[in-house]
Design an enzyme around this catalytic site. Structure first.
Site, PDB file in Angstrom:
ATOM      1  N   GLU A 161       0.213   3.598   1.760  1.00 39.45           N
ATOM      2  CA  GLU A 161       0.295   4.019   3.168  1.00 39.45           C
ATOM      3  C   GLU A 161       1.700   3.773   3.737  1.00 39.45           C
ATOM      4  OE1 GLU A 161      -1.806   5.141   6.038  1.00 39.45           O
ATOM      5  OE2 GLU A 161      -2.616   6.183   4.316  1.00 39.45           O
ATOM      6  N   SER A 189       0.820  -1.222   0.000  1.00 43.73           N
ATOM      7  CA  SER A 189       0.000   0.000   0.000  1.00 43.73           C
ATOM      8  C   SER A 189       0.848   1.263   0.000  1.00 43.73           C
ATOM      9  CB  SER A 189      -0.871  -0.015   1.258  1.00 43.73           C
ATOM     10  OG  SER A 189      -1.415   1.268   1.490  1.00 43.73           O
ATOM     11  N   TYR A 194      -1.377   0.198  10.618  1.00 40.85           N
ATOM     12  CA  TYR A 194      -1.660  -0.449   9.323  1.00 40.85           C
ATOM     13  C   TYR A 194      -0.463  -0.285   8.382  1.00 40.85           C
ATOM     14  CZ  TYR A 194      -3.591  -0.892   4.582  1.00 40.85           C
ATOM     15  OH  TYR A 194      -3.804  -1.240   3.269  1.00 40.85           O
TER      16      TYR A 194
HETATM   17  P1  NAP Z   1     -11.387  -4.831   1.938  1.00 44.32           P
HETATM   18  O1  NAP Z   1     -12.560  -4.565   1.052  1.00 44.32           O
HETATM   19  O2  NAP Z   1     -11.351  -4.238   3.302  1.00 44.32           O
HETATM   20  O3  NAP Z   1     -11.249  -6.435   2.062  1.00 44.32           O
HETATM   21  C1  NAP Z   1     -10.438  -7.012   3.050  1.00 44.32           C
HETATM   22  C2  NAP Z   1     -10.567  -8.524   2.942  1.00 44.32           C
HETATM   23  O4  NAP Z   1      -9.704  -9.105   3.930  1.00 44.32           O
HETATM   24  C3  NAP Z   1     -11.985  -9.069   3.195  1.00 44.32           C
HETATM   25  O5  NAP Z   1     -12.286 -10.013   2.216  1.00 44.32           O
HETATM   26  C4  NAP Z   1     -11.853  -9.743   4.556  1.00 44.32           C
HETATM   27  O6  NAP Z   1     -12.687 -10.863   4.691  1.00 44.32           O
HETATM   28  C5  NAP Z   1     -10.400 -10.214   4.498  1.00 44.32           C
HETATM   29  N1  NAP Z   1      -9.884 -10.565   5.819  1.00 44.32           N
HETATM   30  C6  NAP Z   1      -9.911  -9.817   6.944  1.00 44.32           C
HETATM   31  N2  NAP Z   1      -9.378 -10.516   7.978  1.00 44.32           N
HETATM   32  C7  NAP Z   1      -9.001 -11.736   7.478  1.00 44.32           C
HETATM   33  C8  NAP Z   1      -8.407 -12.894   8.040  1.00 44.32           C
HETATM   34  N3  NAP Z   1      -8.088 -12.966   9.340  1.00 44.32           N
HETATM   35  N4  NAP Z   1      -8.171 -13.951   7.228  1.00 44.32           N
HETATM   36  C9  NAP Z   1      -8.503 -13.908   5.908  1.00 44.32           C
HETATM   37  N5  NAP Z   1      -9.084 -12.844   5.321  1.00 44.32           N
HETATM   38  C10 NAP Z   1      -9.324 -11.768   6.100  1.00 44.32           C
HETATM   39  O7  NAP Z   1     -10.023  -4.396   1.204  1.00 44.32           O
HETATM   40  P2  NAP Z   1      -9.762  -4.007  -0.343  1.00 44.32           P
HETATM   41  O8  NAP Z   1     -10.034  -2.566  -0.514  1.00 44.32           O
HETATM   42  O9  NAP Z   1     -10.403  -5.015  -1.205  1.00 44.32           O
HETATM   43  O10 NAP Z   1      -8.173  -4.162  -0.409  1.00 44.32           O
HETATM   44  C11 NAP Z   1      -7.569  -5.411  -0.718  1.00 44.32           C
HETATM   45  C12 NAP Z   1      -6.140  -5.404  -0.194  1.00 44.32           C
HETATM   46  O11 NAP Z   1      -5.411  -4.335  -0.806  1.00 44.32           O
HETATM   47  C13 NAP Z   1      -6.000  -5.199   1.298  1.00 44.32           C
HETATM   48  O12 NAP Z   1      -4.888  -5.945   1.732  1.00 44.32           O
HETATM   49  C14 NAP Z   1      -5.703  -3.709   1.436  1.00 44.32           C
HETATM   50  O13 NAP Z   1      -4.998  -3.461   2.626  1.00 44.32           O
HETATM   51  C15 NAP Z   1      -4.861  -3.495   0.197  1.00 44.32           C
HETATM   52  N6  NAP Z   1      -4.876  -2.147  -0.375  1.00 44.32           N
HETATM   53  C16 NAP Z   1      -6.077  -1.569  -0.673  1.00 44.32           C
HETATM   54  C17 NAP Z   1      -6.076  -0.319  -1.268  1.00 44.32           C
HETATM   55  C18 NAP Z   1      -7.375   0.367  -1.624  1.00 44.32           C
HETATM   56  O14 NAP Z   1      -7.348   1.571  -1.891  1.00 44.32           O
HETATM   57  N7  NAP Z   1      -8.488  -0.362  -1.705  1.00 44.32           N
HETATM   58  C19 NAP Z   1      -4.865   0.336  -1.564  1.00 44.32           C
HETATM   59  C20 NAP Z   1      -3.668  -0.320  -1.254  1.00 44.32           C
HETATM   60  C21 NAP Z   1      -3.683  -1.566  -0.678  1.00 44.32           C
HETATM   61  P3  NAP Z   1     -13.999 -10.952   5.647  1.00 44.32           P
HETATM   62  O15 NAP Z   1     -15.175 -10.786   4.746  1.00 44.32           O
HETATM   63  O16 NAP Z   1     -13.918 -12.324   6.198  1.00 44.32           O
HETATM   64  O17 NAP Z   1     -13.881  -9.883   6.679  1.00 44.32           O
HETATM   65  O1  G4F Z   2     -10.691   6.636   2.598  1.00 48.68           O
HETATM   66  P1  G4F Z   2      -9.712   6.590   3.693  1.00 48.68           P
HETATM   67  O2  G4F Z   2     -10.162   6.006   4.982  1.00 48.68           O
HETATM   68  O3  G4F Z   2      -8.450   5.842   3.091  1.00 48.68           O
HETATM   69  P2  G4F Z   2      -6.894   5.787   3.514  1.00 48.68           P
HETATM   70  O4  G4F Z   2      -6.698   6.046   4.946  1.00 48.68           O
HETATM   71  O5  G4F Z   2      -6.148   6.649   2.554  1.00 48.68           O
HETATM   72  O6  G4F Z   2      -6.555   4.240   3.261  1.00 48.68           O
HETATM   73  C1  G4F Z   2      -7.014   3.554   2.092  1.00 48.68           C
HETATM   74  O7  G4F Z   2      -6.028   3.661   1.087  1.00 48.68           O
HETATM   75  C2  G4F Z   2      -4.770   3.024   1.396  1.00 48.68           C
HETATM   76  C3  G4F Z   2      -3.839   3.263   0.195  1.00 48.68           C
HETATM   77  O8  G4F Z   2      -3.239   4.514   0.315  1.00 48.68           O
HETATM   78  C4  G4F Z   2      -5.029   1.553   1.625  1.00 48.68           C
HETATM   79  F1  G4F Z   2      -3.855   0.920   1.848  1.00 48.68           F
HETATM   80  C5  G4F Z   2      -5.981   1.379   2.805  1.00 48.68           C
HETATM   81  O9  G4F Z   2      -6.255  -0.004   2.979  1.00 48.68           O
HETATM   82  C6  G4F Z   2      -7.283   2.108   2.489  1.00 48.68           C
HETATM   83  O10 G4F Z   2      -7.910   1.442   1.415  1.00 48.68           O
HETATM   84  O11 G4F Z   2      -9.172   8.077   4.020  1.00 48.68           O
HETATM   85  C7  G4F Z   2      -8.649   8.921   3.012  1.00 48.68           C
HETATM   86  C8  G4F Z   2      -8.421  10.312   3.598  1.00 48.68           C
HETATM   87  C9  G4F Z   2      -7.641  10.316   4.911  1.00 48.68           C
HETATM   88  O12 G4F Z   2      -6.656  11.317   4.859  1.00 48.68           O
HETATM   89  C10 G4F Z   2      -8.667  10.679   5.970  1.00 48.68           C
HETATM   90  O13 G4F Z   2      -8.151  11.407   7.081  1.00 48.68           O
HETATM   91  O14 G4F Z   2      -9.692  10.898   3.907  1.00 48.68           O
HETATM   92  C11 G4F Z   2      -9.591  11.560   5.137  1.00 48.68           C
HETATM   93  N1  G4F Z   2     -10.937  11.676   5.729  1.00 48.68           N
HETATM   94  C12 G4F Z   2     -11.549  12.854   6.033  1.00 48.68           C
HETATM   95  N2  G4F Z   2     -12.735  12.604   6.606  1.00 48.68           N
HETATM   96  C13 G4F Z   2     -11.742  10.668   6.087  1.00 48.68           C
HETATM   97  C14 G4F Z   2     -12.880  11.258   6.640  1.00 48.68           C
HETATM   98  N3  G4F Z   2     -11.599   9.341   5.994  1.00 48.68           N
HETATM   99  C15 G4F Z   2     -12.612   8.554   6.438  1.00 48.68           C
HETATM  100  N4  G4F Z   2     -12.499   7.193   6.307  1.00 48.68           N
HETATM  101  N5  G4F Z   2     -13.743   9.084   6.996  1.00 48.68           N
HETATM  102  C16 G4F Z   2     -13.932  10.439   7.130  1.00 48.68           C
HETATM  103  O15 G4F Z   2     -14.949  10.905   7.660  1.00 48.68           O
END
Ligand code: NAP
Ligand code: G4F
Length: 340
Positions: A135, A133, A157
């Site tokens: 992050e 990520s 995280y």
């Molecule tokens: P998400 O919607 O939050 O999905 C997370 C998944 O992890 C769910 O299927 C959840 O399953 C599973 N999980 C949680 N705890 C587990 C455990 N103990 N064993 C096995 N599975 C488990 O996340 P996403 O947005 O699809 O992201 C996919 C991956 O990319 C994550 O690793 C996230 O950190 C990473 N990532 C996401 C973004 C983004 O912007 N979306 C960016 C960078 C990296 P349950 O249904 O069982 O809870």
């Molecule tokens: O949507 P967010 O919660 O995503 P964040 O923290 O950037 O993380 C997501 O992206 C990562 C990749 O860069 C992934 F690795 C991670 O798993 C996840 O998918 O927040 C985005 C921004 C933050 O700066 C937060 O402070 O939005 C700002 N924000 C402002 N108000 C808020 C809010 N975020 C959330 N969730 N809720 C609010 O009310």
């Protein structure tokens, strides 16, 4: 024979898009699902009837070995994680166990099932993708961020993801495994969890437009992110595992917007003025914020031929439209019925 993929995190946003993509590419797709009665699995089955399920949990080493033995995958995509940044302060140890140690357990399952030990001549045939990520960059040392930018994570995280990232690199170097990390920047869709800011905003706009709410409470409006469409990003995951050599890649659009700009775009997509409805709530600020993230995806473009296809404005409009449709049809976002 069809190639076989095992996806952890199959019930999440990316798991669903990746499964669809791989099914379209002719793969036999298996998803790792945890729990004895996980409601998200039945919901996922409605969308993706052709995905097969292997039971397992990233907290349980034996279950991962059994899953790899059962599926005999060609490719493993490790998407499972505690992925919501604020939760990682509340449950830091669980985040370390799932998001960090889970990577070790998955790599070990592949290593053991492939019969690889230290100094052994065998290298794993199974290709491994780790969901790293942006992050990990945290307090950024340069902008835009590349594969060579240093890490300064700002949350439990981000720290757990950095551990998984370095471990993936280490297994590649120690055991000759085909193990790569995609350093993905924020990617969103109508299937995004309601706790993340883009979906919180698109749902908030839809509720206000339909007279179901009068305000939307948000935290830091000045944070900037590089937001893209999840459907584009899962193509990059697959492309990474098809490359001749295992390497890590940054995936993002290269364009940064603030939360304030997100809010403006979303309210305007519904014909509303955001300033009449948004309330800034300091309780929603984070203990340590990541102020800005912006990708330099040049390596992926040049080496993988990967390009994003959905712009920021198109993404925001897609999410607002989807939530307006969902709520006006009486759908429940907590049940994720916005999934087609
Ligand atoms: P998400 O919607 O939050 O999905 C997370 C998944 O992890 C769910 O299927 C959840 O399953 C599973 N999980 C949680 N705890 C587990 C455990 N103990 N064993 C096995 N599975 C488990 O996340 P996403 O947005 O699809 O992201 C996919 C991956 O990319 C994550 O690793 C996230 O950190 C990473 N990532 C996401 C973004 C983004 O912007 N979306 C960016 C960078 C990296 P349950 O249904 O069982 O809870
Ligand atoms: O949507 P967010 O919660 O995503 P964040 O923290 O950037 O993380 C997501 O992206 C990562 C990749 O860069 C992934 F690795 C991670 O798993 C996840 O998918 O927040 C985005 C921004 C933050 O700066 C937060 O402070 O939005 C700002 N924000 C402002 N108000 C808020 C809010 N975020 C959330 N969730 N809720 C609010 O009310």
């Amino acid at each position: 024979m069809a190639r076989r993929a095992l996806i952890t995190g199959i019930t999440g946003q990316d798991g669903s898009y990746l499964a669809e993509h791989l099914l379209n590419e002719g793969y036999e797709v298996w998803g790792l699902a945890r729990g004895q009665a996980n409601p998200r699995v039945s919901r996922m089955r409605k969308l993706l009837a052709d995905v097969r399920i292997a039971r397992g949990d990233l907290l349980d080493q034996g279950s991962l070995i059994s899953a790899v033995e059962k599926v005999q995958p060609d490719e493993v995509y490790n998407l499972g994680a505690i992925s919501f940044v604020p939760m990682s302060w509340e449950q830091a140890e669980l985040t370390a166990e799932v998001t960090g140690m889970g990577v070790l357990r998955m790599l070990e399952a592949i290593r053991v099932c492939s019969g690889i030990s230290r100094g052994s001549a065998t290298s794993a045939q199974i290709r491994f993708y780790q969901a790293s990520s942006s992050e990990m960059f945290g307090q950024v040392s340069e902008t835009p961020q590349t594969e060579r930018t240093s890490f300064h994570p700002r949350s439990p995280y981000g720290v757990a993801k950095a551990y998984g990232h370095f471990l993936t690199q280490n297994y590649r170097e120690s055991y000759g495994m085909y193990a790569v990390s995609g350093i993905l920047f924020n990617h969103e869709s109508p299937r995004r969890g309601a706790e993340f800011v883009t979906r919180k905003v698109s749902l908030g706009v839809a509720r206000i437009k339909l007279g179901m709410a009068t305000e939307l409470r948000l935290g830091n409006l000045e944070a900037r992110r590089d937001w893209g469409f999840a459907g584009d990003y899962v193509r990059a995951m697959h492309l990474m595992l098809q490359a001749a050599t295992p390497e890590d890649y940054v995936i993002g659009t290269g364009r940064m917007k603030s939360v304030r700009e997100l809010v403006e775009a979303a309210f305007s997509a519904a014909g509303l003025d955001w300033e009449q409805y948004v309330v800034c709530d300091s309780a929603l600020h984070r203990p340590a914020e990541v102020d800005l993230l912006c990708a330099d995806p040049k390596k992926a473009r040049v080496q993988l031929g990967w390009e994003p296809t959905v712009s920021f404005d198109e993404l925001v409009a897609m999410m607002v439209e989807s939530d307006l449709r969902l709520l006006s049809e009486g759908g429940d976002p907590d049940q994720d019925s916005s999934w087609p």
